[in-house]
Design an enzyme around this catalytic site. Structure first.
Site, PDB file in Angstrom:
ATOM      1  CG  MET A   1      24.687   9.725  56.083  1.00 54.92           C
ATOM      2  SD  MET A   1      25.383  10.129  54.461  1.00 54.92           S
ATOM      3  CE  MET A   1      25.742  11.888  54.656  1.00 54.92           C
TER       4      MET A   1
ATOM      5  CB  CYS B   1      34.235   5.765  61.536  1.00 50.25           C
ATOM      6  SG  CYS B   1      32.437   5.672  61.657  1.00 50.25           S
ATOM      7  CB  THR B   2      31.880  10.988  62.030  1.00 53.52           C
ATOM      8  OG1 THR B   2      30.848  10.161  61.489  1.00 53.52           O
ATOM      9  CG2 THR B   2      32.501  11.787  60.900  1.00 53.52           C
ATOM     10  CD  GLU B   3      28.891   7.498  63.128  1.00 57.93           C
ATOM     11  OE1 GLU B   3      27.901   8.084  62.640  1.00 57.93           O
ATOM     12  OE2 GLU B   3      29.858   7.095  62.458  1.00 57.93           O
TER      13      GLU B   3
ATOM     14  CD  GLN C   1      26.859   3.018  54.207  1.00 59.96           C
ATOM     15  OE1 GLN C   1      26.580   2.328  55.189  1.00 59.96           O
ATOM     16  NE2 GLN C   1      27.478   4.181  54.325  1.00 59.96           N
TER      17      GLN C   1
ATOM     18  CB  THR D   1      29.793  10.323  56.518  1.00 61.42           C
ATOM     19  OG1 THR D   1      30.150   8.967  56.213  1.00 61.42           O
ATOM     20  CG2 THR D   1      29.292  10.975  55.246  1.00 61.42           C
ATOM     21  CG  ASN D   2      35.876   9.343  58.015  1.00 57.36           C
ATOM     22  OD1 ASN D   2      37.016   9.682  57.770  1.00 57.36           O
ATOM     23  ND2 ASN D   2      35.261   9.732  59.123  1.00 57.36           N
ATOM     24  CB  THR D   3      31.598   5.214  55.022  1.00 55.42           C
ATOM     25  OG1 THR D   3      32.208   4.586  56.156  1.00 55.42           O
ATOM     26  CG2 THR D   3      31.174   4.151  54.032  1.00 55.42           C
TER      27      THR D   3
END
Length: 238
Positions: free
Chosen positions: A10, A196-198, A52, A83-85
């Site tokens: 994710m 956010c990981t990205e 989401q 993932t943060n979200t």
């Protein structure tokens, strides 16, 4: 060494970073040919993203709960949600799970406090910045969390979903993020969370005039420290 259960996908671009970082930290800590004991469960992000967008958070939580239980069955001794979200559904993910979840918010807050920062800006998806689940977790540790204004939140979110999760890293977007960071600092942020990981694929410490807190690295580091028995599981204050 405890077996780390990585729940990723994710997106898979950021999950690669988790796998790399936990192995690099184990090698740094133990030397030689050492690497991390890991089990990876990678979901189909298209399905999660639809949940989401539709606000079907209960369904998303149930899907991640099934994935976490699969990690447990495969031998994982704790879960790292990459993932943060999706920490929005952390409680649902952990429902009935026999192993602990290493919450990203707690690991991040510990690093921020250790750096002597109390007022911090938060970048992430629109869900992470705009909803209380993440900010409240950080506030439980005594942190004051600032988020960008609506226009900047829209920009940050768009870059994540239209570019970064697809592996697109654009210089114009990097400059736009730098400007968002500068506005957070002008508003009083003493540090900035790359929540956010990205985001860490686009900007780094050199893109901010104040300390940055890259959650992917912080989470991976905390996972290895716990796996090696160096630290206890980070938890929010009671």
């Amino acid at each position: 060494m405890k077996v780390i259960g990585l729940l990723g996908g994710m997106s898979w671009e950021s999950s690669i970073e988790y796998y790399r970082l936990v192995n690099e930290r184990v090698k740094t800590r133990l030397g030689g040919f050492h690497s991390a004991h890991t089990v990876l469960y990678s979901v189909d992000f298209a399905a999660i993203e639809r949940m989401q967008a539709d606000g079907r958070w209960d369904d998303a939580g149930a899907e991640l709960n099934r994935a976490a239980k699969a990690l447990e069955a495969a031998g994982a001794e704790f879960v790292v949600l990459c993932t943060n979200t999706m920490h929005k559904v952390a409680d649902r993910l952990a429902d009935g799970l026999g192993i602990p979840l290493l919450h990203l918010g707690d690991a991040t807050a510990a690093a921020i406090k250790a750096a002597g920062v109390r007022r911090v800006g938060l970048l992430g998806t629109g869900f992470t910045m705009g909803q209380p689940f993440y900010r409240d977790r950080l506030a439980a540790h005594g942190l004051d969390v600032l988020v960008p204004d609506e226009a900047d939140r829209d920009l940050v979110h768009r870059v994540i979903y239209d570019e970064l999760v697809l592996g697109i890293v654009d210089d114009a977007s990097r400059q736009a993020y730098r400007e968002v960071i500068a506005r957070l600092v002008a508003a009083g942020a003493e540090g900035v969370i790359y929540g956010c990981t990205e985001i860490e694929l686009l900007v780094g410490s050199g893109d901010s005039p104040v300390p940055t807190f890259p959650t992917t690295r912080l989470h991976a580091d905390a996972a290895v420290d716990y796996a090696l028995g160096t630290t206890s599981l980070p938890r929010p204050p009671t």
